[in-house]
Structures are given as C-alpha cells and as structure tokens.
Design a protein around this motif. Structure first.
Motif, mmCIF file in Angstrom:
data_model
loop_
_atom_site.group_PDB
_atom_site.id
_atom_site.type_symbol
_atom_site.label_atom_id
_atom_site.label_comp_id
_atom_site.label_asym_id
_atom_site.label_seq_id
_atom_site.Cartn_x
_atom_site.Cartn_y
_atom_site.Cartn_z
ATOM 1 N N ASP A 137 0.832 -1.210 0.000
ATOM 2 C CA ASP A 137 0.000 0.000 0.000
ATOM 3 C C ASP A 137 0.867 1.261 0.000
ATOM 4 O O ASP A 137 0.570 2.233 -0.712
ATOM 5 N N GLU A 138 1.916 1.237 0.802
ATOM 6 C CA GLU A 138 2.811 2.394 0.867
ATOM 7 C C GLU A 138 3.535 2.605 -0.460
ATOM 8 O O GLU A 138 3.714 3.741 -0.907
ATOM 9 N N GLU A 140 2.421 1.659 -3.493
ATOM 10 C CA GLU A 140 1.472 2.113 -4.509
ATOM 11 C C GLU A 140 1.050 3.568 -4.287
ATOM 12 O O GLU A 140 0.623 4.237 -5.227
ATOM 13 N N TRP A 173 6.269 -6.340 0.594
ATOM 14 C CA TRP A 173 5.453 -7.018 -0.410
ATOM 15 C C TRP A 173 6.256 -8.054 -1.210
ATOM 16 O O TRP A 173 5.676 -8.875 -1.912
#
Length: 251
Positions: A137-138, A140, A173
C-alpha cells in the motif's frame, strides 16, 4: 562499492529447523564456506534461538558466522519468552536481526523498540542488522522513500558507526512472494538509504546495505549488481544449502 564494504550474505531461517535438520543445514553451508575460503565476503546464518548454541558449535572454525533473529532491549529480567542480546552473544552469535517486518507487523514493534534493540546489540558486542521496508500500500501510494527515511531515522541509534551497523532493505510485499523490485528500483531505494544515513551518522558510505525479499540463486547476481547493494538478507532460499551458497558465490 567502497573497498571497505565487504559483501555480507545473511540467511534468516525464521521459525524453521529442529536440532537434527538445523545442524545438518548449518554444517552443509559451513562446509561450502570452508571450501570456498572467501576472504572478500562474509556469510552468516541466523537460526531460531533454540539452535544458536548448537549451530555455533557445529560450524566453529569454518568461517561461517552465526546470528540471532531478534533480541530484547534489556540484558535480563522478567521478560518471559524473550532472549537478550547477551544470551545470543554467550551462545556464539556475532550478529542479530532487529526490526524485521514480520516482527514489526506481528509483534507491533515500533521504530523506537527497534532502536532500543539495536542499542542492546551494541551493549552485548553484537552487530545489529536493522531492517526497513515499505508495504505494498505504501509503495502504490508513492511513499516508499518517505517510509524508508522515517524508519531509518527512527530505528538507527545515535552514535552508529559503519563497523557496528548493517541495514537491510526488505520491501514487505516482496518477502516470500517471489516478487522483486526491478534492479533500478532497488538501486534508487539503496541510494536513498545511503543518503539518509549520511545525514544521521558519520561514515555512512562504509555501512553495508543488504537487499532482502525473494532473493534466490537465479536472481542474486542481478540484485547484487544494483547500485549500493552490499549483500543480501535471504529468507526461504537460506533453508537450502546449495541455493544459499549459490547466492554467496554470486556476491
């Protein structure tokens, strides 16, 4: 790569290994290290705390280093289930991983906790491998470099020197997923880490920066060739002696 930065290939066994198979794996890696007689690189294995003493004894004299996967900030006391840096040192460890993303996520470890553990490692005479890395998330959201900077400044204690600090960049990730950043992306992240370190400590150009996150024999050479990459923190591939030694050879 600065001449003072000798490559380090570190294996994080995580929660894997009973005594018989753990010692067998350690001996197989140690034999490979002994035969290679590398003077230009270091190889380290970090077994579960239950195996540090036995592994250290099994590989003594081979040139293979042994480390822990975590330590408590205190030297002793009422901390059921924890292991101190002094205990790891007493068992034969030379290094300890602190702030791995799995500890940050599963155990709620903050930068302040990681910092205290790194200081504990120094107190005991161990070299901490301070782990940092962004989530998907970070990434993206375009926050990778900001996250790395925040974790670095919060996790690296004051008074750090190149001879007693290793930093490992592990994109969360990419850990165990088989996915990896591109070589240019790794180079950008490591260059930023080096720059941030330069603002918080002396001798930042000599600190070893490791890449971790699905590193294996087939991609090690490419990842290790990225700018400012001085080795690897290897997870799953460190559980197979041949695969792990192939990575060490690539360094």
């Amino acid at each position: 790569m600065a001449r003072t930065r000798r490559p380090l290939i570190a294996g994080n066994w995580k929660m894997n290994g009973l005594q018989a198979d753990g010692i067998a794996l350690a001996k197989a890696v140690a034999e490979g290290v002994r035969q290679a007689a590398w003077a230009d690189r270091e190889v380290l294995v970090c077994p579960p705390s239950t195996l540090v003493l036995a592994v250290a004894a099994a590989v003594r004299g081979s040139g293979l280093l042994v480390g822990g996967q975590n330590c408590h900030a205190k030297a002793s006391g009422a901390h059921t289930g924890d292991v101190s840096a002094e205990m790891l040192r007493d068992a034969g460890a030379s290094h300890v991983i602190v702030g791995h993303s799995e500890r940050r996520a599963d155990c709620g470890e903050t930068d302040a906790i990681v910092r205290a553990k790194a200081e504990a490692a120094w107190r005991a005479g161990l070299t901490p491998i301070v782990c940092i890395g962004e989530t998907l998330d970070e990434r993206e959201a375009g926050r990778t470099l900001a996250v790395l900077e925040g974790q670095l400044t919060g996790s690296v204690p004051g008074g750090a020197t190149a001879d007693r600090l290793v930093v490992a960049y592990e994109p969360v990730w990419a850990i165990g997923t088989g996915k990896t950043p591109t070589t240019p992306e790794v180079a950008v992240a490591h260059a930023h880490i080096r720059k941030v370190l330069g603002g918080i400590m002396e001798g930042a150009t000599s600190v070893r920066l490791l890449y971790g996150g699905s590193m294996k024999g087939s991609n090690a050479a490419e990842l290790l060739a990225a700018g400012d990459v001085d080795g690897g923190l290897v997870g799953g591939a460190s559980l197979k002696a041949d695969e792990f030694l192939a990575i060490a050879k690539a360094a």
